[in-house]
Every structure is written in C-alpha cells, then in structure tokens.
Design a protein around this motif. Structure first.
Motif, mmCIF file in Angstrom:
data_model
loop_
_atom_site.group_PDB
_atom_site.id
_atom_site.type_symbol
_atom_site.label_atom_id
_atom_site.label_comp_id
_atom_site.label_asym_id
_atom_site.label_seq_id
_atom_site.Cartn_x
_atom_site.Cartn_y
_atom_site.Cartn_z
ATOM 1 N N GLY A 104 48.924 53.524 69.401
ATOM 2 C CA GLY A 104 48.227 55.035 69.853
ATOM 3 C C GLY A 104 48.131 54.798 68.028
ATOM 4 O O GLY A 104 48.330 56.154 66.970
ATOM 5 N N LYS A 105 48.548 53.935 67.080
ATOM 6 C CA LYS A 105 47.455 53.886 65.428
ATOM 7 C C LYS A 105 46.092 54.077 65.403
ATOM 8 O O LYS A 105 45.584 54.183 66.241
ATOM 9 N N ARG A 106 46.331 54.071 63.608
ATOM 10 C CA ARG A 106 44.388 54.588 63.715
ATOM 11 C C ARG A 106 43.856 52.842 63.089
ATOM 12 O O ARG A 106 44.830 52.574 62.301
ATOM 13 N N PHE A 107 43.110 53.047 63.439
ATOM 14 C CA PHE A 107 42.278 51.783 63.032
ATOM 15 C C PHE A 107 41.914 51.777 62.083
ATOM 16 O O PHE A 107 41.609 53.178 61.213
ATOM 17 N N LYS A 108 41.828 50.816 60.768
ATOM 18 C CA LYS A 108 41.836 50.407 59.390
ATOM 19 C C LYS A 108 39.988 50.497 59.503
ATOM 20 O O LYS A 108 39.741 50.427 58.593
ATOM 21 N N ALA A 109 40.961 48.579 59.664
ATOM 22 C CA ALA A 109 39.851 47.880 58.657
ATOM 23 C C ALA A 109 40.114 46.624 60.067
ATOM 24 O O ALA A 109 40.536 46.365 60.646
ATOM 25 N N VAL A 110 38.606 45.280 60.306
ATOM 26 C CA VAL A 110 38.718 44.705 60.888
ATOM 27 C C VAL A 110 38.607 43.036 59.764
ATOM 28 O O VAL A 110 37.749 43.483 59.318
ATOM 29 N N GLN A 111 39.060 41.983 60.113
ATOM 30 C CA GLN A 111 38.233 41.108 59.377
ATOM 31 C C GLN A 111 38.228 40.028 60.014
ATOM 32 O O GLN A 111 38.659 39.708 60.801
ATOM 33 N N ILE A 112 36.747 39.641 59.640
ATOM 34 C CA ILE A 112 36.237 38.541 60.017
ATOM 35 C C ILE A 112 36.341 37.901 59.203
ATOM 36 O O ILE A 112 35.641 37.385 57.916
ATOM 37 N N GLY A 113 36.154 36.141 59.660
ATOM 38 C CA GLY A 113 35.569 34.974 59.282
ATOM 39 C C GLY A 113 36.205 34.430 57.519
ATOM 40 O O GLY A 113 36.054 33.671 57.671
ATOM 41 N N GLY A 114 37.773 34.635 58.465
ATOM 42 C CA GLY A 114 39.343 33.719 57.829
ATOM 43 C C GLY A 114 38.715 34.433 56.650
ATOM 44 O O GLY A 114 38.571 35.274 55.895
ATOM 45 N N PRO A 115 39.380 33.474 55.467
ATOM 46 C CA PRO A 115 39.860 33.845 54.233
ATOM 47 C C PRO A 115 38.598 33.893 53.437
ATOM 48 O O PRO A 115 38.472 34.076 52.263
#
Lengths: 638, 166
Positions: free
Chosen positions: A415-426
């Motif tokens: 039930g936590k809130r979404f913060k960010a999505v990291q795409i494409g690695g470093p």
C-alpha cells in the motif's frame, strides 16, 4: 539463386522439421503427464532445482510414468519456482511458489489422485471450464509475447523443441530470399536496435554489407551490464536458439563468416546454454559449412566478458575481444565498417537478433503492425524494485508507463505510494508520477529525459530517496568509467563528491546548479555512451525532484528516511509492547536493549540502520519509526 | 615438485590448448582463473612468455577487468549484488552485514582463508532482490539475519569436516 538451389534448402529444412515435429508429438502425446519446471537463474535462486529433484524422486517412488522437462523463464519471477503440469484430461495448469513440499503433494494428489491442488495454482494456461485461466488476469490484456513466446514452455537445451515451434523456418526462408531480400525485409519491418539507442537495424545491416573488407563478423551483444536489467539473460537461458538463428540470418545478410556471442561472465548459465545451443545447431547443419545445403558457411562461438560494464559499448567490446583493455574509441568510423580486427563488424543486441527470425518467418508487415509509427514491435522489460509482479514483461511499443507498472506489474506492494520509475539503467532517468502516461517508445522516453535503454525498469516508492538514487547510479558509472577521457573520469568523480555531501547533509544550496552545469558538460565532452549518459539520472532527478535535493541541503532531512546519515530509528515507548522481544532478537548488532519497565531502547551509536527491527516489530504494535533529521530523536532516559 | 612448479606445469598445460594470437589473451586468463581461483604470479609470467608480450601488458589487461583477482579466494566466495533493484531493497545493508560479521572489506579474504567477499554490479536476479551469490549459488531475499545463518552453516560444515578428519 536457382529454383533448384532453393528447393534443396527447403528440402533439407523440411527433413529436420519433420523429425522435430515427430519428437514434439511424442512428447505431447496426451497419454502421460508432462511436468515443466522453470530453472533459469531466477528460478534457481528461489530453489527450483530442489523442486526438480523432489518431483523426480516422487515420480520414481510412486512409479508414475510422466515426463519432466526443465524449461527457462516464464517471466513471472515473483512467483518462482514455477511448475506447469499438463495432465491428460486437464488443461495445462501453472503452479507458483512451489516448494519441495508442494511438489510432492502435486505428484501424490494430482498425478496419482485427481485433485489438481488449485490452492497452489496461479491458473490454467488455456481457456477451459474447470479453472480460471491465467490469461484472465489484467496483465494479459496488455501483454503481447513475441520474443518471450516460447520462453518457459520449451526446453532450451533441445533444439528440436525450438524447431517444432516454428524455429529455423526464418533461416530457411532467408536463405531462399537472398541477401538483399533479407535486408529489405528487415528494413520494411521497421525494427530498431534493442540495445538502447534504437538505430534502424536494416540500415546497419546494409552499411555492413556494403563495407569493404573480408572477413566480416557478427557480434551478438549479450553484455547486459545495466544493473536492474535481465531480459537478455532470460532469453539466452530460455530460448537461445532464437538468438542464434537471428545471428545466422544477420551473418548471411551482411556476408559474414564468423559470429560471436559476447556474454557477461556474471551469467554462467546463459553461457552454458548458449554453448549447448550452438553445438546442437551445428550438429543439425544449421550452423557451420554449407548451411542447409546452401553455399553459405557461418561459424559461431561464445566469448565471455570479464566483468567490465564499459564493454557493453561496442568499440570497447571489440577492444576486449582483441585481448586488450576494454576502452572505447572515437566513432566514426563505426564498427559496421571498421570493427573487430579492423574488419566490417555487425553488432546487434540479443533482443534485436531474437526478433529477426520471426520477422522473416512471419513477414515484415506482421511485425510492423505492432507498436507505434516510429517504434515498431514490442518492448521487453525487466520489471523490478517496488512492484508486485516483478519479472519479465513484453508489451507493444506505445503502451503507457502507468499501464505497465499498475496493470501488468500489479502496482506498489504494501500500500505504499509510487514515487518514481527508473528506466534505462545508469544511462536513463527517473520519471515522476506526473509522467506516468508517457508512452513507452524510443522517442517519447528520450523527450522526457530518460531513454529506452536496454530494458531495465526499476520502480521506486515513497521509501526511496531520489538523491540517493542519483548517487547510486553515479557511483556505479564512476566506478565503471574506464578512465580514458577526462570528462568522464574526473567529471563523474566531482559530481559524485557533491552528491555524497548532499546525502550526508553537508551540501550547499549552490551545489544543485553546479551539478546541472557539470552534468551538461560531461554529456557534451565524454567520449562514449557511458560518459555521455552518466549524468542523466542526476539531471532528471533534479528536474523532477528538486525539492528533495533542497530539503536535504536546507533541513538536513531525508524525506524518504533513506539516507543513513540523516535518519535515525526510534522506538515509541507508548506503543512498545514491552514484553515482546522481537526487535531485540532481530537486531544483528545488538543495538536494542531492554530499559526500565521493559521498554526497548535503540542505542543510536550502535545502530547501523539496516531496518530489520522495523520489519520485525509486529504490525499490531507498529512501535518503531524512522525520524529525519536525527535531532528529532528524544534524549533517552535510561 | 613445489606448489609453484606445479602451477607452472598446469599453466603450460592450459597454454598448449591455445594459439598465441592476441585475441586469446582474455580466454586464457579466464581459464587460468577457473583452474586456480586467481591469477598466480608465475602464471602471468608464463602467459607473457607464451604470447610474446611483456608481463606488465598481461597485468594491465588483467587488472582492467573486475573478474580477475591476483590473490587466492576464500573457500566460500561471497558476492554481494549491488544492482539497482538490490540497492533499492537494501543491498547495502546486506553488504555491511557481511563486512561486519567477517571483519573484511570487499575484495578481501578472511585471515583463515574461509570466506572472501566481493561486490558485483548485477547478477540479473533482480526479482529476488536483495541477492548474494554464495559458493556460486544465488541466494534470494537475503536479510542481515540470513547472513548470520549462512555463516553459521559454514561453521557447522567446518566443524563437521574437522570431526571427520579426526
């Protein structure tokens, strides 16, 4: 090519296909049960080999006549180990979270008895009237499996199973089409390189074909170094033949004589399965001299990487294959004209090559009908981090991030809130909630500061600190920088120092602009893709989460309670149950002691902030909290 | 035959299976490391002679890549994954737990040569994060207490081994 020569190729192929189909029919004869266990690396990590052993022993002990096959990764990594049982009279049923205990019950209750043990089932693998199908789940509304079609359903160490499911039909067709025809077909399909940059594949093939110099080489780039990405590993472990077939077709199209699969050494199982697959292809005459009776000869072998991230960059990879330090060089000239040993070399990613056989076999218009105008086909992602259904997913290009994370991935756990999505690695970026409706394709992602990358997707929730995420990626690229160019070697070091200060509460407000300035300079000045993209995680986190940087600097506070130097764990005396010792027992550094009247107290000096006690504290008490800044912890009164 | 002579003999045996062309350098280093667990000094000398390049050239290549090590590993090699997913799920805590318990830093081996510790970028088991590779076997969803458990199993195994040898 004469019609007679074409006929010979088809005849040779049909002979092999006939054998493959015969074996496949014998396997799926509908008389004996057939058990499939996913034993790719992720399955093994969850204990799949123990399950295989139990199934094997139990089948033997009860003298059940059944076939047991080890398959690759079905993509539902969150539910590993996975077992599929095909019992005559029942639809194929997929079971998840299988332990040796469950495995022996499946044999006794389902195979010997007639109870399909639905309590352990994820669902059936086809529509039926008995049990709900797995495909009724929301994720399958979005998923289109092209590359992963056979993954987890066929034995990766049996080439016949691949051929029985359409394999090598593409190669036979390609050989009959002629080199120009193949390149034309790939061009028409609109396939773009799946390694990250998205260069049109057909065009690259054309350049390499026209380049002067002999011999020519094909390299399959399986040096999947991006932390958080495992699609290429899964494909090589689950269906290595599709990659090999794609490589042979590519070799034919550009006129190469030799191919290499460059696999990172961290993937021992992928190396092993690729080697087995090469040998089997060779034994059937699908690889080697005069393939399928044509006059085309192509040999291939596996090269193992040695654990250098930068070797995923094509010019660095070539250096490393030449027995030198894997340092990139300036491009142009591109490897397509000046590559391995100075000869024209075609380098394609695993997923690019794995797409080719189906494009040739099913035709370019079919592939082009998937995805969007500029980005055709499907995208394979490795979904990881704070998302329920971690694993492999394949969706048509153009699907939105929101659909992928919340519908296919099942959303955020606990039930936590979404913060960010990291795409494409470093090399990629962190995108916030407001950009969740961005379409997944090469151009839309670049527009918002991220990139398609090789396909790693890590979801972060409210407990993840964005400054730390940026620091993490930069630490990685900094460590992996080969040191050749100044911008990357020193620029990333400077940026990392600044970021470390900020995570420790020692930052200055002007640091943020300094980071942006440095980041832009490194992007401009670095020699290769590693350096040019290294600032992306920092630049995107500042762009979308600037407030988090400011709070770290101005208030010495980490809003996510993640940065250790700015956070403390604290037990609320009023909530502590006192006679419960869960936290005391869980602490591996003995930082929690029992004070007056049984209240538990954390020794802040000893605490290493690992968070184990927070998870150990029973939810009905919920007495342990994290505080940031640390000064919020009341002085203890022992 | 001394240990050193034995290593030279085995190195030469491996070299015999290869041509001396430059492209074979890394596969040779990999094979040597697979045999000994590390790259012994005398093996480096042999390779240099065999390939007609300087020792420093061989060392230059060997030290560029993370895979190669110049000192022998412990009996139980431990690799802690610090890939993105593992990091997000507390991989650093796991690394710290190993460091604390073993009293060594990544790249080192315990004085009794039982355990060596390494950090790796990503083993590709992100769905099972946080992950440690212990004795070449991937352990998923590791916690600091699990680290203690694994170490205890090493202890038990050692005791058992000692009893058996008595």
């Amino acid at each position: 090519m004469t019609d007679k020569a074409k006929g010979r190729i088809w005849q040779a192929f049909e002979e092999i296909r006939g054998q493959a189909l015969k074996r496949w029919e014998a396997l799926k004869d509908g008389k004996r049960p057939h058990l499939l266990v996913g034993t790719a690396t992720c399955g093994r990590a969850a204990g799949a080999l123990d399950v295989v052993k139990t199934l094997h022993d139990e089948l033997e002990r009860h003298k059940v006549e059944a076939k047991l096959t080890q398959v690759g990764c079905m993509g539902y990594c969150y539910a590993e180990p996975l077992v599929i049982i095909e019992k005559p009279g029942y639809p194929p049923i997929c079971y998840g979270y299988v332990t040796p205990g469950i495995a022996s019950r499946l044999v006794q209750d389902f195979l010997l008895g007639d109870d399909p043990c639905l309590e352990f089932a994820l669902g059936a693998l086809e529509e039926n009237e008995l049990i709900p199908s797995i495909f009724d789940q929301p994720r399958f509304k979005y998923e289109t499996r092209v590359l992963l079609k056979n993954c987890g359903y066929i034995d990766p160490e049996d080439i016949y199973q691949y051929i029985a499911n359409g394999g090598y039909g593409g190669l036979a067709k390609a050989l009959a089409m002629g080199r120009e025809g193949v390149i034309e077909e790939v061009k028409r399909s609109g396939l773009r390189g799946r390694g990250g940059a998205g260069f049109p594949t057909g065009e690259k093939w054309q350049i390499c074909r026209q380049a002067a110099g002999e011999p020519k080489y094909v390299i399959c780039n399986a040096d999947e170094g991006d932390p958080g990405a495992f699609m290429d590993r899964a494909i090589l472990e689950s269906e290595p033949q599709s990659v090999i077939e794609g490589m042979i077709i590519a070799g034919y199209a550009v006129g190469a004589a030799k191919g290499y699969i460059y696999v990172r050494m961290e993937y021992p199982l992928a190396v092993e399965r690729a080697r087995t697959a090469l040998k089997q292809a060779q034994d059937l005459g699908l690889l080697g001299d005069d393939i399928l009776g044509s006059d085309f000869s192509f040999h291939a072998e596996v090269m193992r990487g040695s654990g250098a991230f930068v070797c995923g960059e094509e010019t660095a990879m070539i250096r490393s294959m030449e027995g030198r330090r894997g340092m990139p060089r300036h491009r142009p000239p591109y490897p397509a004209t000046h590559g391995l040993w100075g000869k024209p070399t075609l380098i394609n990613n695993v997923k690019t090559l794995a797409s080719v056989p189906q494009i040739i076999h099913r035709g370019a218009p079919w592939f082009a009908s998937l995805g969007t105008e500029q980005s055709r086909g499907t995208a394979v992602f490795a979904l990881a981090g704070k998302v329920l259904n971690t694993g492999l997913v394949e969706v048509p290009m153009g699907t939105s991030l929101r659909q992928l994370i919340f519908e296919v991935g099942g959303g955020i756990p606990k039930g936590k809130r979404f913060k960010a999505v990291q795409i494409g690695g470093p090399s990629g970026g962190c995108l916030p909630e407001s950009l969740l409706d961005t379409a997944i394709d090469f151009d839309s992602l670049t527009d918002v500061g991220a990139m398609m990358g090789s396909g790693g997707m890590v979801v972060m929730d409210e407990d993840n600190c964005m400054v730390d995420a940026a620091r993490y990626f930069l630490e990685f690229t900094q460590r992996e920088s080969c040191g050749k160019c100044t911008m990357c070697r020193l620029g990333t070091r400077q940026m990392l120092d600044v970021l470390e200060d900020i995570t420790k509460g020692k930052g200055k407000i002007e640091d943020i602009d300094l980071l942006i300035e440095l980041g832009q300079d490194v992007k401009k000045g670095a020699l290769c893709g590693l350096g040019k993209t290294a600032p992306n995680p920092i630049l995107t986190t500042i762009r979308y989460f600037r407030d988090e940087y400011e709070v770290h600097i101005k208030e010495g506070r980490c809003p996510a309670h993640y940065c250790k130097e700015l956070t403390a764990y604290y037990i609320i005396p009023e909530k502590c149950e006192r006679s419960c010792d869960a936290c005391v027992g869980s602490c591996s550094v003995e930082a929690i002691s029992t004070g007056k009247r049984g209240i538990k107290i954390i020794d802040q000096e000893k605490c290493v902030k690992c968070g184990t006690c927070l998870e150990a504290c029973p939810p009905q008490y919920d007495a342990i909290i994290r505080l940031s800044p640390k000064s919020l912890v009341p002085p203890s009164k022992k | 035959m001394t240990d050193e002579e034995e290593r030279i003999r085995q190195t030469r045996e491996i070299l015999r299976g290869h041509g001396g062309e430059r492209g074979k350098l890394i596969p040779i280093l990999q094979e040597i490391q697979a045999r000994f667990g590390y790259l012994p000094r005398e093996a480096i000398k042999e390779i240099a002679k065999f390939m007609r390049i300087t020792e420093i050239e061989v060392l230059g290549v060997a030290t560029f890549y993370n895979q190669f090590r110049l000192n022998p590993p412990g009996k139980h090699p431990v690799k802690v994954c610090l890939g993105t997913a593992c990091h997000m799920k507390g991989g650093v805590n796991i690394l710290e737990a190993w460091e604390r318990r073993l009293g060594i830093k990544p790249g080192q081996t315990t004085p009794d040569r039982q355990v060596s510790l390494e950090r790796v970028a990503c083993v590709g088991c992100c769905a099972m994060a946080p992950v440690s590779v212990v004795d070449e076997e991937v352990q998923g969803r590791v916690s600091p207490t699990r680290v203690d458990g694994i170490l205890l199993s090493f202890e038990l195994e050692k005791e058992k081994g000692e009893e058996n040898s008595k």
